[in-house]
Each structure stands twice: as structure tokens, then as C-alpha cells.
Design an enzyme around this catalytic site. Structure first.
Site, PDB file in Angstrom:
ATOM      1  N   CYS A  18      -3.300   1.377   6.515  1.00  0.00           N
ATOM      2  CA  CYS A  18      -3.718   0.663   7.725  1.00  0.00           C
ATOM      3  C   CYS A  18      -4.345   1.611   8.739  1.00  0.00           C
ATOM      4  CB  CYS A  18      -2.514  -0.038   8.341  1.00  0.00           C
ATOM      5  SG  CYS A  18      -1.117   1.083   8.556  1.00  0.00           S
ATOM      6  N   ASN A  76       0.809  -1.228   0.000  1.00  0.00           N
ATOM      7  CA  ASN A  76       0.000   0.000   0.000  1.00  0.00           C
ATOM      8  C   ASN A  76       0.837   1.271   0.000  1.00  0.00           C
ATOM      9  OD1 ASN A  76       0.804  -0.609   2.636  1.00  0.00           O
ATOM     10  ND2 ASN A  76      -0.900   0.514   3.516  1.00  0.00           N
TER      11      ASN A  76
HETATM   12  P1  NDP Z   1       0.059  -9.360   3.349  1.00  0.00           P
HETATM   13  O1  NDP Z   1       0.060  -9.772   4.759  1.00  0.00           O
HETATM   14  O2  NDP Z   1      -0.599 -10.216   2.347  1.00  0.00           O
HETATM   15  O3  NDP Z   1       1.556  -9.170   2.823  1.00  0.00           O
HETATM   16  C1  NDP Z   1       2.513  -8.330   3.424  1.00  0.00           C
HETATM   17  C2  NDP Z   1       3.898  -8.781   3.020  1.00  0.00           C
HETATM   18  O4  NDP Z   1       4.132 -10.082   3.535  1.00  0.00           O
HETATM   19  C3  NDP Z   1       4.089  -8.909   1.517  1.00  0.00           C
HETATM   20  O5  NDP Z   1       5.431  -8.614   1.181  1.00  0.00           O
HETATM   21  C4  NDP Z   1       3.793 -10.378   1.284  1.00  0.00           C
HETATM   22  O6  NDP Z   1       4.362 -10.845   0.096  1.00  0.00           O
HETATM   23  C5  NDP Z   1       4.458 -10.983   2.493  1.00  0.00           C
HETATM   24  N1  NDP Z   1       3.953 -12.303   2.875  1.00  0.00           N
HETATM   25  C6  NDP Z   1       2.766 -12.888   2.583  1.00  0.00           C
HETATM   26  N2  NDP Z   1       2.696 -14.130   3.125  1.00  0.00           N
HETATM   27  C7  NDP Z   1       3.867 -14.329   3.795  1.00  0.00           C
HETATM   28  C8  NDP Z   1       4.411 -15.401   4.567  1.00  0.00           C
HETATM   29  N3  NDP Z   1       3.730 -16.535   4.785  1.00  0.00           N
HETATM   30  N4  NDP Z   1       5.634 -15.251   5.097  1.00  0.00           N
HETATM   31  C9  NDP Z   1       6.335 -14.131   4.918  1.00  0.00           C
HETATM   32  N5  NDP Z   1       5.894 -13.081   4.181  1.00  0.00           N
HETATM   33  C10 NDP Z   1       4.667 -13.171   3.639  1.00  0.00           C
HETATM   34  O7  NDP Z   1      -0.518  -7.913   3.352  1.00  0.00           O
HETATM   35  P2  NDP Z   1      -0.800  -6.975   2.123  1.00  0.00           P
HETATM   36  O8  NDP Z   1       0.421  -6.847   1.265  1.00  0.00           O
HETATM   37  O9  NDP Z   1      -2.072  -7.433   1.504  1.00  0.00           O
HETATM   38  O10 NDP Z   1      -0.977  -5.569   2.851  1.00  0.00           O
HETATM   39  C11 NDP Z   1      -2.168  -5.138   3.372  1.00  0.00           C
HETATM   40  C12 NDP Z   1      -2.210  -5.336   4.860  1.00  0.00           C
HETATM   41  O11 NDP Z   1      -1.128  -4.666   5.493  1.00  0.00           O
HETATM   42  C13 NDP Z   1      -3.460  -4.758   5.467  1.00  0.00           C
HETATM   43  O12 NDP Z   1      -4.040  -5.669   6.361  1.00  0.00           O
HETATM   44  C14 NDP Z   1      -2.955  -3.546   6.229  1.00  0.00           C
HETATM   45  O13 NDP Z   1      -3.749  -3.168   7.297  1.00  0.00           O
HETATM   46  C15 NDP Z   1      -1.603  -3.963   6.641  1.00  0.00           C
HETATM   47  N6  NDP Z   1      -0.778  -2.793   6.919  1.00  0.00           N
HETATM   48  C16 NDP Z   1      -0.439  -2.514   8.224  1.00  0.00           C
HETATM   49  C17 NDP Z   1       0.285  -1.378   8.532  1.00  0.00           C
HETATM   50  C18 NDP Z   1       0.700  -1.072   9.941  1.00  0.00           C
HETATM   51  O14 NDP Z   1       1.646  -0.302  10.115  1.00  0.00           O
HETATM   52  N7  NDP Z   1       0.068  -1.620  10.960  1.00  0.00           N
HETATM   53  C19 NDP Z   1       0.676  -0.439   7.484  1.00  0.00           C
HETATM   54  C20 NDP Z   1       0.284  -0.836   6.164  1.00  0.00           C
HETATM   55  C21 NDP Z   1      -0.429  -1.975   5.907  1.00  0.00           C
HETATM   56  P3  NDP Z   1       3.470 -10.877  -1.265  1.00  0.00           P
HETATM   57  O15 NDP Z   1       2.824  -9.555  -1.414  1.00  0.00           O
HETATM   58  O16 NDP Z   1       4.483 -11.126  -2.270  1.00  0.00           O
HETATM   59  O17 NDP Z   1       2.488 -11.978  -1.060  1.00  0.00           O
END
Ligand code: NDP
Length: 485
Positions: free
Chosen positions: A287, A155
Site C-alpha cells: 500500500c 500482500n
Molecule cells: P480487500 O479489501 O479485497 O480485502 C482485504 C481483506 O478484507 C481480505 O481478508 C478480504 O477477504 C476481506 N474482505 C473483503 N470483503 C469484505 C467484506 N465485505 N467484509 C469484511 N471483509 C472483507 O483487499 P485486498 O486483499 O485486495 O488487498 C489489497 C488492498 O489492501 C489494496 O488496496 C491495498 O492498498 C490495501 N492495503 C492497505 C494497507 C494499509 O496499511 N493502508 C496495507 C496493505 C494493503 P478475501 O481476501 O477473502 O476476499
């Protein structure tokens, strides 16, 4: 595999690694057009081994480097990102679908600030000492952890990627970092920037690919001592379960379902602007977005009408043009958001505006646009009010008095951020103290000071980022007690 498309490569041992012949490539889609425009390496265990080996050989030199010299490396990276701001912003817009103006004004300047802030912060990071009268003294050493993993979402791609990498490097660690596979491009530009900046080889390694593949491998690798992760709550839970048996240090910044509390004594125009921005900025894909809007009953009807009027003025379309809202990040995410709107309908919610995909003509004909959507009439325990949607969708509901406002605000499993809009100072302090959220904004939203603790309670995560919190996370304290009695 289309060989005509540019390929985003890993950055290992100070170089852009040539993809292995048989390496699978993933498609990278421009969300505003729906077209595949590049491909990226789907990294394997072999790539991770190479990155860990590079980090291991870089570690002794990097951790022993004079702090001022380490800081100068980070400053240099910041200077080059700033010089190339237009290039980075264009890449972020193309990869993520966000308005170009937003990437120029927020995402990329913040990445610059992240490097500058931690370059300076590390020069002021001091160890504590605790004297035991005239008997003994304790002092605390804070050593880098070693090799750490940084995993970030799509995001705010470069903004969140560098928010982890900069403090990890500043504290003397070597880093294996993975951006989201959906938005790899600015991470690839960062690799080029690090090469130009002369960052020592192996200090930072960037691996591209799927979370379930290379992301998972990073989390479970025994030589990676800590994981700093920002992403969804379900992914965070999985990572915590996998990292726990190895006793890795974990920082988890997860999802939110953030309340916005509007009191009758608010500053009307300032509040409307703030509530609008907090609900729909970055297509609602932050988020911290305020997706549950609670308004004191005495002003509810007027406030709702004024908010709807402002929503109707939001310009949605080609993110390269002068718009307020661009495309959602992917087709899959758009369908998830549209599905959540259908759920709201099925739960009996009234869609006050939006509620559909928005067709944009011309080059964006195949893009993933969703109308800003406001929903009324759903109870607190509805799925719509309990689960994060992460799109341009908010609910609105009246409340009566502070107690009910607090009960509604605190009534979800999340605890990331809340905003309170009131000109009554005593009330604002009272409410801020009783909100179960890691961050409370009063009469503002997303106003950030990088020195403050950033993160959430409950299902929104574990640990805090920012300022000393980040530097403490990326170091191991060791207490030395000297008796001189
Ligand atoms: P995901 O949890 O799907 O992915 C986040 C990252 O983790 C990506 O790089 C993803 O790779 C990677 N990932 C996915 N599965 C695994 C795994 N099993 N092991 C290790 N890494 C993994 O989230 P989104 O990318 O969909 O992001 C949106 C989410 O992030 C929302 O829920 C949002 O609220 C949260 N968020 C929280 C923030 C905070 O500061 N609290 C700030 C911004 C967002 P890939 O994309 O390649 O699958």
C-alpha cells in the site's frame, strides 16, 4: 473437491476445527505455478458462533491475567515463529508468489517483531492522570474492548495479520481474525504455533474464507466490539457503512497512490535505489509503494534514463530462486494490473518499459508474472494517476519547483505515504509539513519504527496503528474523577 489436497482449517477454542462434512472448500493457488496446492474452509455463521463463544469464555481469564504473564504468552509465540522462520517463509512464498528471500528477510521477521514489540509495549502502557489543583484528581482507566475482529489482506499476509492481532491480544482482548482467502497458509501455521505456545484456548480464533462471507459476518456480529481492517478502499467503505449503526470502533488502513518527489539536489545513487525499491518491492503490491514518480525537470532526462537502466536489471522469475520480483498474487489480480496498463495506453501514456505479462519457463510456466512497467506522459487527472493499481506499475513525470511538486503530490483522493528525496534540509522540512499524507519519508522509504503512528488520510483510511495508537484503539478509556476538596 480433491481429497488429496491438504486442507487449511479454522482455529477455534484452541484447536484446529474439523471441517463440517458439508462445508464448502475453496481452492488455494500457488501464484508462481498457477497450480491449486491446497484448500481452505469457507467458514459459515456457525463457525463464527463457535469462535465468539470460545472468545467469550476465554475473555474473563485473559483480561484479568497479570500483564507480565500475558506478555510472556506473546513472547513465546514470537520465539516459535522465529524458530520456524524457514517454514513460515516458504509458506508465504508459496501462497503469495513473493521472493522467498523477501519473506525470509522482511515478512516473517516483522511478524516476530510485532509480537515482541507489543509484548513489551503493554508492560509500559500507563494510564494518564490529570490533577485539578488541590480540589480533585482524574485518572483514566483503559480496559480491553472485549472481542475484536481483525481482517487483513494478501500482500503482506503474516506481517499485517500479526500487526493487528498482537496489540489486540496484548491489550487484553480476545480476537476473531480472518486472513485473506488468497493467502491463508501462514495464518494456519500461526494457529499451530499458538497451540504449541500454550496460548489459552479461545483467546485467538482464526476463521478462513471469503471476505464477502465470513468477513462480512465478523463485521456485523453484535458481540464483536471493534474491527481493525486493512485492505482496499472500496471494501473499507463498505465495512464502515455496516459497522456504523452498531457504533463499533473502526481502524481502517486502506489504499494509496503514493507520490515520490525527486529534487535535483538529491543524493543520486541513494535516490535511484530508493525510488526503484519503492515502486517495485513485493511486485508493487504494498500500500506504501511510490507509484507516481515526480522528478525535478533539470535532472528529469538523466534520472529517467538511469531509472530505466536499473529497472532493466531487475530479475523476475521463480520466487524460490534469487530474483528481485516474483509472481503477482493471483490470475485475477494479474489481469486487473494488465488492464490498468491497457487503460494507461488508451489514455495516451507512453510505456517506457515492461507493459506485459512475463512468461517464465519450467515449473512457473503457468505463473502470474508481470514486467516492471514505467509510464510517461499522463496528466494528474488521468485514471492511471488517480487510481491505485497495486502492481509493478509506476508513472514518471517532470515538475518545476516546490509548489508544483506539492500540487502534483497532493492531487489525488489518497493520503497514505509520500517520499521526498533532497539533500536540502530546509526544503525537506517545508515539504513534509505541507504533504497531505499520514506518513512522509525523507531520503528513505518504508523505514519503520513500530512506535510511530501508521496510517493514512483522506481515502487511505481512518485511525492509526502502531505503538500507543494501537493500544489506545484496542482499549476503552474511562475517566474517574475524585473530588477531595
Ligand atoms: P480487500 O479489501 O479485497 O480485502 C482485504 C481483506 O478484507 C481480505 O481478508 C478480504 O477477504 C476481506 N474482505 C473483503 N470483503 C469484505 C467484506 N465485505 N467484509 C469484511 N471483509 C472483507 O483487499 P485486498 O486483499 O485486495 O488487498 C489489497 C488492498 O489492501 C489494496 O488496496 C491495498 O492498498 C490495501 N492495503 C492497505 C494497507 C494499509 O496499511 N493502508 C496495507 C496493505 C494493503 P478475501 O481476501 O477473502 O476476499
Amino acid at each position: 473437491m480433491d481429497n488429496a489436497l491438504p486442507c487449511i482449517r479454522n482455529y477455534i477454542a484452541g484447536e484446529l476445527a474439523t471441517p463440517r462434512a458439508r462445508a464448502a472448500l475453496l481452492d488455494n493457488v500457488n501464484p508462481a505455478s498457477g497450480q491449486v496446492y491446497s484448500q481452505l474452509v469457507d467458514s459459515t455463521d456457525e463457525d463464527l458462533q463457535a469462535a465468539v463463544a470460545a472468545a467469550q469464555s476465554a475473555l474473563p481469564g485473559w483480561r484479568a491475567m497479570d500483564i507480565a504473564a500475558r506478555a510472556r504468552h506473546l513472547e513465546k509465540v514470537a520465539d516459535l515463529i522465529e524458530r520456524d522462520l524457514d517454514r513460515f517463509a516458504a509458506a508465504e512464498c508459496e501462497d503469495n508468489g513473493k521472493p522467498l528471500a523477501l519473506a525470509r528477510a522482511v515478512d516473517i521477521p516483522r511478524a516476530v517483531d510485532n509480537f515482541r514489540f507489543f509484548a513489551r509495549a503493554i508492560t509500559q502502557f500507563a494510564s494518564e492522570s490529570h490533577a485539578m489543583g488541590e480540589r480533585a484528581i482524574n485518572y483514566t482507566l483503559r480496559a480491553p474492548l472485549g472481542i475484536v475482529g481483525c481482517i487483513s489482506p494478501w500482500n503482506l499476509p503474516l506481517y499485517l495479520f500479526t500487526w493487528k492481532i498482537a496489540p489486540a491480544l496484548a491489550a487484553g482482548n480476545c480476537v476473531i481474525a480472518k486472513p485473506s482467502e488468497v493467502t491463508p497458509k501462514t495464518a494456519a501455521l500461526l494457529a499451530e504455533t499458538c497451540i504449541e505456545a500454550g496460548l489459552p484456548a479461545g483467546v485467538l480464533n482464526i476463521l478462513h474464507g471469503r471476505g464477502s462471507g465470513i468477513g462480512n459476518a465478523i463485521v456485523t456480529h453484535p458481540d464483536i466490539k471493534a474491527i481493525s481492517f486493512t485492505g482496499g478502499t472500496a471494501t473499507g467503505a463498505r465495512i464502515a457503512a455496516q459497522a456504523a449503526p452498531q457504533f463499533k470502533k473502526l481502524s481502517l488502513e486502506l489504499g494509496g497512490k503514493n507520490p515520490t518527489l525527486v529534487f535535483a539536489d538529491c543524493d543520486w545513487d541513494k535516490t535511484l535505489d530508493g525510488v526503484l525499491r519503492s515502486a517495485f518491492a513485493n511486485q508493487g503490491q504494498i500500500c506504501l509503494c511510490g507509484s507516481r514518480i515526480y522528478v525535478e525537470r533539470s535532472i528529469y532526462a538523466d534520472f529517467k534514463a538511469a531509472l530505466l537502466q536499473r529497472i532493466s536489471q531487475l530479475r523476475i522469475g521463480d520466487p524460490l530462486t534469487d530474483v528481485d520480483q516474483g509472481a503477482l498474487v493471483s490470475a485475477a489480480h494479474m489481469h486487473k494490473v494488465l488492464g490498468a496498463i491497457e487503460t494507461a495506453r488508451a489514455e495516451g501514456g507512453e510505456i517506457l518499459c515492461g507493459g506485459q505479462q512475463r512468461q517464465v519457463d519450467g515449473r512457473c510456466n503457468g505463473g502470474f508474472f508481470v514486467e516492471p512497467t514505467l509510464i510517461e506522459g499522463l496528466p494528474l487527472d488521468s485514471q492511471t494517476n488517480q487510481q491505485e493499481i497495486f502492481g509493478p506499475v509506476a508513472t514518471i513525470q517532470p515538475f518545476e519547483g516546490e509548489e508544483q511538486a506539492l500540487q502534483l503530490a497532493n492531487g489525488t483522493g489518497y493520503g497514505l505515504a509520500a517520499s521526498v528525496w533532497s539533500e536540502n534540509l530546509s526544503r525537506s522540512h517545508r515539504i513534509a509539513g505541507r504533504l497531505d499524507f499520514g506518513i512522509v519519508w525523507v531520503n528513505c522509504w518504508l523505514q519503520r519504527d513500530l512506535r510511530t503512528p501508521f496510517g493514512g488520510m483522506k481515502n487511505s483510511g481512518v485511525g492509526r496503528e502502531g505503538g500507543w495508537e494501537a493500544l489506545r484503539f484496542f482499549t476503552e478509556p474511562k475517566n474517574v474523577c475524585i473530588d477531595f476538596g
